[in-house]
Design an enzyme around this catalytic site. Structure first.
Site, PDB file in Angstrom:
ATOM      1  N   LYS A   1       3.190   1.396  -4.014  1.00 12.52           N
ATOM      2  CA  LYS A   1       2.544   0.642  -5.104  1.00 12.52           C
ATOM      3  C   LYS A   1       3.295   0.774  -6.432  1.00 12.52           C
ATOM      4  O   LYS A   1       3.332  -0.174  -7.216  1.00 12.52           O
ATOM      5  CB  LYS A   1       1.094   1.094  -5.278  1.00 12.52           C
ATOM      6  CG  LYS A   1       0.174   0.590  -4.174  1.00 12.52           C
ATOM      7  CD  LYS A   1      -1.258   0.987  -4.448  1.00 12.52           C
ATOM      8  CE  LYS A   1      -2.165   0.538  -3.319  1.00 12.52           C
ATOM      9  NZ  LYS A   1      -3.571   0.915  -3.528  1.00 12.52           N
TER      10      LYS A   1
ATOM     11  N   GLY B   1      -5.690  10.034  -8.981  1.00 14.07           N
ATOM     12  CA  GLY B   1      -4.488   9.468  -8.370  1.00 14.07           C
ATOM     13  C   GLY B   1      -4.413   7.968  -8.611  1.00 14.07           C
ATOM     14  O   GLY B   1      -5.053   7.427  -9.521  1.00 14.07           O
ATOM     15  N   GLY B   2      -3.636   7.275  -7.780  1.00 15.25           N
ATOM     16  CA  GLY B   2      -3.420   5.844  -7.956  1.00 15.25           C
ATOM     17  C   GLY B   2      -4.709   5.046  -7.874  1.00 15.25           C
ATOM     18  O   GLY B   2      -4.914   4.107  -8.657  1.00 15.25           O
TER      19      GLY B   2
ATOM     20  N   THR C   1       0.844  -1.186   0.000  1.00 13.96           N
ATOM     21  CA  THR C   1       0.000   0.000   0.000  1.00 13.96           C
ATOM     22  C   THR C   1       0.883   1.241   0.000  1.00 13.96           C
ATOM     23  O   THR C   1       2.111   1.151  -0.163  1.00 13.96           O
ATOM     24  CB  THR C   1      -1.015  -0.052   1.163  1.00 13.96           C
ATOM     25  OG1 THR C   1      -1.934   1.032   1.006  1.00 13.96           O
ATOM     26  CG2 THR C   1      -0.360   0.021   2.531  1.00 13.96           C
TER      27      THR C   1
HETATM   28  P1  NDP Z   1      -3.150   9.612  -4.476  1.00 12.44           P
HETATM   29  O1  NDP Z   1      -2.283  10.398  -3.548  1.00 12.44           O
HETATM   30  O2  NDP Z   1      -2.536   8.819  -5.555  1.00 12.44           O
HETATM   31  O3  NDP Z   1      -4.181  10.627  -5.185  1.00 12.44           O
HETATM   32  C1  NDP Z   1      -4.896  11.551  -4.432  1.00 12.44           C
HETATM   33  C2  NDP Z   1      -6.006  12.159  -5.270  1.00 12.44           C
HETATM   34  O4  NDP Z   1      -6.805  12.970  -4.408  1.00 12.44           O
HETATM   35  C3  NDP Z   1      -5.540  13.084  -6.382  1.00 12.44           C
HETATM   36  O5  NDP Z   1      -6.475  13.037  -7.431  1.00 12.44           O
HETATM   37  C4  NDP Z   1      -5.543  14.464  -5.699  1.00 12.44           C
HETATM   38  O6  NDP Z   1      -5.703  15.539  -6.581  1.00 12.44           O
HETATM   39  C5  NDP Z   1      -6.794  14.319  -4.868  1.00 12.44           C
HETATM   40  N1  NDP Z   1      -6.846  15.182  -3.667  1.00 12.44           N
HETATM   41  C6  NDP Z   1      -6.117  15.060  -2.545  1.00 12.44           C
HETATM   42  N2  NDP Z   1      -6.501  15.987  -1.639  1.00 12.44           N
HETATM   43  C7  NDP Z   1      -7.508  16.696  -2.223  1.00 12.44           C
HETATM   44  C8  NDP Z   1      -8.303  17.786  -1.801  1.00 12.44           C
HETATM   45  N3  NDP Z   1      -8.157  18.334  -0.592  1.00 12.44           N
HETATM   46  N4  NDP Z   1      -9.233  18.253  -2.638  1.00 12.44           N
HETATM   47  C9  NDP Z   1      -9.383  17.705  -3.867  1.00 12.44           C
HETATM   48  N5  NDP Z   1      -8.658  16.669  -4.330  1.00 12.44           N
HETATM   49  C10 NDP Z   1      -7.726  16.183  -3.516  1.00 12.44           C
HETATM   50  O7  NDP Z   1      -4.053   8.713  -3.516  1.00 12.44           O
HETATM   51  P2  NDP Z   1      -4.839   7.365  -3.911  1.00 12.44           P
HETATM   52  O8  NDP Z   1      -5.436   7.587  -5.243  1.00 12.44           O
HETATM   53  O9  NDP Z   1      -3.971   6.208  -3.682  1.00 12.44           O
HETATM   54  O10 NDP Z   1      -5.981   7.305  -2.776  1.00 12.44           O
HETATM   55  C11 NDP Z   1      -7.100   8.159  -2.850  1.00 12.44           C
HETATM   56  C12 NDP Z   1      -8.159   7.746  -1.846  1.00 12.44           C
HETATM   57  O11 NDP Z   1      -8.627   6.444  -2.125  1.00 12.44           O
HETATM   58  C13 NDP Z   1      -7.687   7.727  -0.391  1.00 12.44           C
HETATM   59  O12 NDP Z   1      -8.749   8.218   0.398  1.00 12.44           O
HETATM   60  C14 NDP Z   1      -7.449   6.276  -0.118  1.00 12.44           C
HETATM   61  O13 NDP Z   1      -7.598   5.966   1.253  1.00 12.44           O
HETATM   62  C15 NDP Z   1      -8.576   5.671  -0.939  1.00 12.44           C
HETATM   63  N6  NDP Z   1      -8.319   4.277  -1.297  1.00 12.44           N
HETATM   64  C16 NDP Z   1      -9.170   3.338  -0.817  1.00 12.44           C
HETATM   65  C17 NDP Z   1      -8.989   2.013  -1.099  1.00 12.44           C
HETATM   66  C18 NDP Z   1      -9.945   1.027  -0.549  1.00 12.44           C
HETATM   67  O14 NDP Z   1      -9.656  -0.178  -0.631  1.00 12.44           O
HETATM   68  N7  NDP Z   1     -11.064   1.470   0.006  1.00 12.44           N
HETATM   69  C19 NDP Z   1      -7.878   1.548  -1.947  1.00 12.44           C
HETATM   70  C20 NDP Z   1      -7.038   2.626  -2.436  1.00 12.44           C
HETATM   71  C21 NDP Z   1      -7.256   3.939  -2.095  1.00 12.44           C
HETATM   72  P3  NDP Z   1      -4.424  16.246  -7.276  1.00 12.44           P
HETATM   73  O15 NDP Z   1      -4.062  15.360  -8.424  1.00 12.44           O
HETATM   74  O16 NDP Z   1      -4.924  17.571  -7.681  1.00 12.44           O
HETATM   75  O17 NDP Z   1      -3.345  16.297  -6.230  1.00 12.44           O
END
Ligand code: NDP
Length: 273
Positions: free
Chosen positions: A65, A128-129, A61
């Site tokens: 990843k 994001g990821g 995680t």
């Molecule tokens: P990343 O760090 O790869 O991506 C984060 C994303 O969130 C980006 O699109 C970023 O936008 C956006 N972001 C972050 N903060 C804000 C904010 N304050 N306002 C608007 N957009 C925001 O993280 P992941 O994609 O890995 O994870 C994202 C979410 O998914 C997390 O909450 C994680 O816990 C959840 N998740 C849940 C899983 C599950 O099994 N339930 C599995 C994997 C993830 P920008 O590109 O502009 O920075």
């Protein structure tokens, strides 16, 4: 006893050891599953050491990843498209295979909850990821349209471009959403905003006529995004705990070659939040 772990940093909060323990009990598999907090610069070394000590495979995680993906000798189509891996398999010939089970776990949870997919309009917030891992599985359900909206618009545009051959996908800005004429049936929040008690910057009119909202974040209380959606009249809004259990079950099935039954595990894990 076969050994598995989840690598992350931080990781001590992880529910994976609990979930895999329950999956092993349910399927009568004798395994040991713990967690390892690898140094942020020491992921590869930690994985190879774990394998040397008899490890059979691992989950991975944040923030590892991408590194897990790069470490593997063989990659599934899902991992190649996501350019990330949450599951590594240590093969008998000394090679490592990478898979990403986030997308399959997510789809399973959507289907278990009868979410609108085929021929429906879907809005995915975040690029994001987590978003990367679910786009192909979502497009495989043949939605009418999958729109991606992200705070950093260029990332949404890149993803829409990358997955364009798999279905009808576009990138939309918050300004585009303000002018929305056709409603979305399913809205997914894949940003990490909820974890910080924040809402992603999208206009409130996205919820007009929307009946189903999914927030990938989860906690012991409804997330801020779920509360916001419900205030706007959205009938069904669920969090990402089912996705978490779903991706764990998918990894477990790959490693152990057995079928699992998710609902009782999800109930048990929910009680521990
Ligand atoms: P990343 O760090 O790869 O991506 C984060 C994303 O969130 C980006 O699109 C970023 O936008 C956006 N972001 C972050 N903060 C804000 C904010 N304050 N306002 C608007 N957009 C925001 O993280 P992941 O994609 O890995 O994870 C994202 C979410 O998914 C997390 O909450 C994680 O816990 C959840 N998740 C849940 C899983 C599950 O099994 N339930 C599995 C994997 C993830 P920008 O590109 O502009 O920075």
């Amino acid at each position: 006893m076969d050994k598995y772990v989840v690598f992350g940093n931080p990781i001590s909060h992880s529910k994976s050891p609990l979930i895999h323990g329950l999956l092993a009990e349910q399927t009568d598999q004798k395994i040991e599953y713990t967690y390892i907090e690898a140094d942020v610069n020491g992921f590869t070394k930690a994985v190879l050491e774990f394998r040397k000590n008899g490890g059979k495979g691992c989950n991975v995680t944040s923030p590892f990843k991408d590194e897990a993906y790069n470490l593997a000798d063989h990659k599934t189509e899902g991992a190649l498209l996501a350019e990330a891996a949450n599951t590594l398999i240590f093969n008998d010939d000394g090679t490592i295979s990478a898979e990403t089970t986030d997308g399959a776990g997510f789809l399973l949870d959507l289907k278990n909850n009868n979410a609108p997919l085929t021929n429906k309009r879907i809005l995915l917030i975040g690029a994001g990821g987590a978003a990367r891992g679910v786009i192909k599985p979502l497009l495989d359900t043949k939605p009418e349209l999958l729109s991606i909206c992200n705070r950093t618009v260029s990332k949404a545009e890149q993803l829409a471009q990358r997955f364009t051959e798999f279905g009808n996908i576009n990138a939309v800005s918050a300004a585009d959403l303000e002018k929305l004429t056709q409603p979305y049936d399913l809205i997914i929040n894949s940003t990490s905003a909820s974890l910080h008690g924040e809402l992603p910057p999208v206009p409130v009119n996205i919820f007009n006529k929307c009946e189903f909202v999914y927030d990938m974040a989860y906690s012991n209380e409804p997330t801020i995004f779920i509360n916001w959606a419900k205030e706007q009249g959205v009938k069904q809004a669920i969090d990402g705990l089912g996705m978490l259990v779903g991706q764990a079950a998918e990894s477990f099935e790959i490693w152990r070659n057995v079928k699992t039954n998710i609902p009782p595990i999800l109930d048990a894990v929910r009680k521990t939040l």
